[in-house]
Write a protein that holds these residues in place. Structure first.
Motif, short mmCIF file in Angstrom:
data_model
loop_
_atom_site.label_atom_id
_atom_site.label_comp_id
_atom_site.label_asym_id
_atom_site.label_seq_id
_atom_site.Cartn_x
_atom_site.Cartn_y
_atom_site.Cartn_z
N PHE A 175 39.19 49.58 53.00
CA PHE A 175 39.87 49.17 51.02
C PHE A 175 38.70 50.28 50.40
O PHE A 175 37.63 50.49 50.87
CB PHE A 175 40.26 48.04 51.01
CG PHE A 175 40.67 46.93 51.70
CD1 PHE A 175 42.31 46.79 50.66
CD2 PHE A 175 40.55 46.58 52.34
CE1 PHE A 175 43.49 46.39 51.15
CE2 PHE A 175 41.77 45.78 53.17
CZ PHE A 175 42.75 45.98 52.29
N SER A 176 39.05 51.05 49.55
CA SER A 176 38.52 51.38 48.71
C SER A 176 38.00 50.64 47.58
O SER A 176 38.59 49.85 47.70
CB SER A 176 39.03 52.80 47.87
OG SER A 176 39.64 52.78 46.93
N PHE A 177 36.56 51.14 46.91
CA PHE A 177 36.06 49.71 46.17
C PHE A 177 37.02 50.27 44.90
O PHE A 177 37.04 49.24 43.76
CB PHE A 177 34.97 50.62 45.58
CG PHE A 177 34.02 49.44 44.61
CD1 PHE A 177 33.89 48.12 45.36
CD2 PHE A 177 34.20 49.74 43.63
CE1 PHE A 177 33.21 47.49 43.83
CE2 PHE A 177 33.46 48.75 42.66
CZ PHE A 177 32.93 47.78 43.65
N ASP A 178 37.56 51.48 44.58
CA ASP A 178 39.16 51.68 44.04
C ASP A 178 39.79 51.04 43.48
O ASP A 178 40.75 50.09 42.43
CB ASP A 178 39.58 53.39 43.99
CG ASP A 178 38.37 54.16 41.83
OD1 ASP A 178 37.24 54.00 42.14
OD2 ASP A 178 38.61 55.40 43.44
N GLU A 179 40.71 50.75 45.08
CA GLU A 179 41.70 49.42 45.22
C GLU A 179 40.92 48.03 44.90
O GLU A 179 41.72 47.77 44.33
CB GLU A 179 42.37 49.98 46.10
CG GLU A 179 43.05 48.66 46.57
CD GLU A 179 43.99 49.22 48.59
OE1 GLU A 179 44.90 47.54 48.54
OE2 GLU A 179 43.58 50.17 48.74
N VAL A 180 39.96 48.08 45.06
CA VAL A 180 39.28 46.82 44.68
C VAL A 180 39.53 46.55 43.04
O VAL A 180 39.79 45.30 42.60
CB VAL A 180 37.77 46.07 45.13
CG1 VAL A 180 37.14 45.24 45.05
CG2 VAL A 180 38.00 46.22 47.38
N ARG A 181 39.00 47.00 42.82
CA ARG A 181 38.69 47.33 40.88
C ARG A 181 39.90 46.85 40.79
O ARG A 181 39.60 46.10 39.64
CB ARG A 181 38.46 48.71 40.83
CG ARG A 181 37.08 48.54 40.67
CD ARG A 181 36.67 49.87 39.90
NE ARG A 181 35.02 50.40 40.18
CZ ARG A 181 34.27 50.54 39.33
NH1 ARG A 181 34.14 49.01 37.75
NH2 ARG A 181 32.87 51.16 40.14
N ARG A 182 41.03 47.60 40.43
CA ARG A 182 42.50 47.42 40.18
C ARG A 182 42.92 46.34 40.75
O ARG A 182 43.68 45.44 39.55
CB ARG A 182 43.50 48.41 40.70
CG ARG A 182 43.11 50.14 40.06
CD ARG A 182 44.41 50.85 40.71
NE ARG A 182 44.76 51.26 42.19
CZ ARG A 182 43.38 51.63 42.71
NH1 ARG A 182 42.72 52.55 42.12
NH2 ARG A 182 43.87 52.58 44.02
N THR A 183 43.08 45.63 41.86
CA THR A 183 43.64 44.93 42.88
C THR A 183 42.93 43.18 41.92
O THR A 183 43.41 42.57 41.38
CB THR A 183 43.70 44.56 43.88
OG1 THR A 183 44.66 45.71 44.46
CG2 THR A 183 44.76 43.31 44.39
N CYS A 184 41.60 43.56 41.49
CA CYS A 184 41.16 42.17 41.29
C CYS A 184 39.77 42.40 39.36
O CYS A 184 39.63 41.34 39.26
CB CYS A 184 39.42 42.13 42.14
SG CYS A 184 39.91 41.97 43.91
N GLY A 185 40.97 42.95 39.33
CA GLY A 185 40.36 43.78 37.57
C GLY A 185 39.05 43.78 36.84
O GLY A 185 38.04 42.68 36.64
N VAL A 186 38.39 44.35 37.92
CA VAL A 186 37.08 44.23 38.23
C VAL A 186 36.51 45.16 37.20
O VAL A 186 36.96 46.94 37.01
CB VAL A 186 36.65 45.02 39.48
CG1 VAL A 186 34.81 45.53 39.34
CG2 VAL A 186 36.30 43.85 40.64
N HIS A 187 36.21 45.17 35.67
CA HIS A 187 35.25 46.17 34.94
C HIS A 187 34.52 46.84 35.06
O HIS A 187 33.55 46.55 35.40
CB HIS A 187 35.49 45.49 33.47
CG HIS A 187 36.98 44.58 32.87
ND1 HIS A 187 37.53 45.23 33.04
CD2 HIS A 187 36.35 42.97 32.99
CE1 HIS A 187 38.42 44.12 32.72
NE2 HIS A 187 38.44 42.90 32.86
#
Length: 176
Positions: A164-176
């Motif tokens: 997984f990419s960190f961008d996908e993780v940001r989107r999926t987990c609401g990481v600001h």
């Protein structure tokens, strides 16, 4: 270890606020020794990748962010020791205690179950860490909905098999 700290903090929150989460919520939050990644609350929190952050995001019990300047001691923290997320990652869920300078470098202080040595405080150079996800519990009363989570989270289950990419993780987990 960090998930157990969360459960203990929830118990203390109940006592200090004179409130009680329903039995169904506590049952959903219970630790099941043989619970696959992505299944139930414990299986989500314990999953590869951002399992804890995803659980917090899905239940709307807190916020996830990656800027260390916003971090406060007591925040949960997922450390990615390599650039890999998912199938080939090396990571660790800890409780953030702050930073300190050693020999001109910034070190992160944290509490967790550490190898070797067991439970305790450890420091590591920030330069060794590839991605960070801080999680702060802000609305613990929303754990009341823990039993309403779907039985499994396919996205987290897939962390065992693919990258997984960190961008996908940001989107999926609401990481600001």
């Amino acid at each position: 270890a960090c998930y157990m700290v969360l459960l203990k903090a929830l118990q203390r929150w109940e006592s200090s606020h004179g409130l009680r989460l329903p039995a169904a919520a506590w049952q959903a939050l219970d630790v099941h020794p043989v619970q696959p990644d992505g299944h139930g609350a414990w299986g989500r929190a314990n999953a590869n990748g951002p399992g804890f952050a995803k659980l917090v995001h899905d239940l709307r019990v807190g916020v996830n962010f990656s800027d260390i300047r916003l971090a406060q001691p007591g925040d949960f923290l997922k450390i990615f020791w390599s650039g890999e997320i998912g199938a080939h990652e090396r990571g660790h869920l800890v409780i953030y205690l702050g930073t300190e300078r050693k020999k001109g470098s910034v070190y992160l202080r944290y509490w967790s179950a550490n190898k070797p040595g067991g439970y305790g405080v450890k420091t590591a150079p920030l330069s060794r860490m590839h991605n960070l996800i801080f999680t702060r519990i802000t609305t613990p009363q929303n754990f009341v909905h823990a039993h309403k989570l779907p039985a499994s989270d396919t996205w987290l289950s897939d962390m065992q098999q693919r990258r997984f990419s960190f961008d996908e993780v940001r989107r999926t987990c609401g990481v600001h």
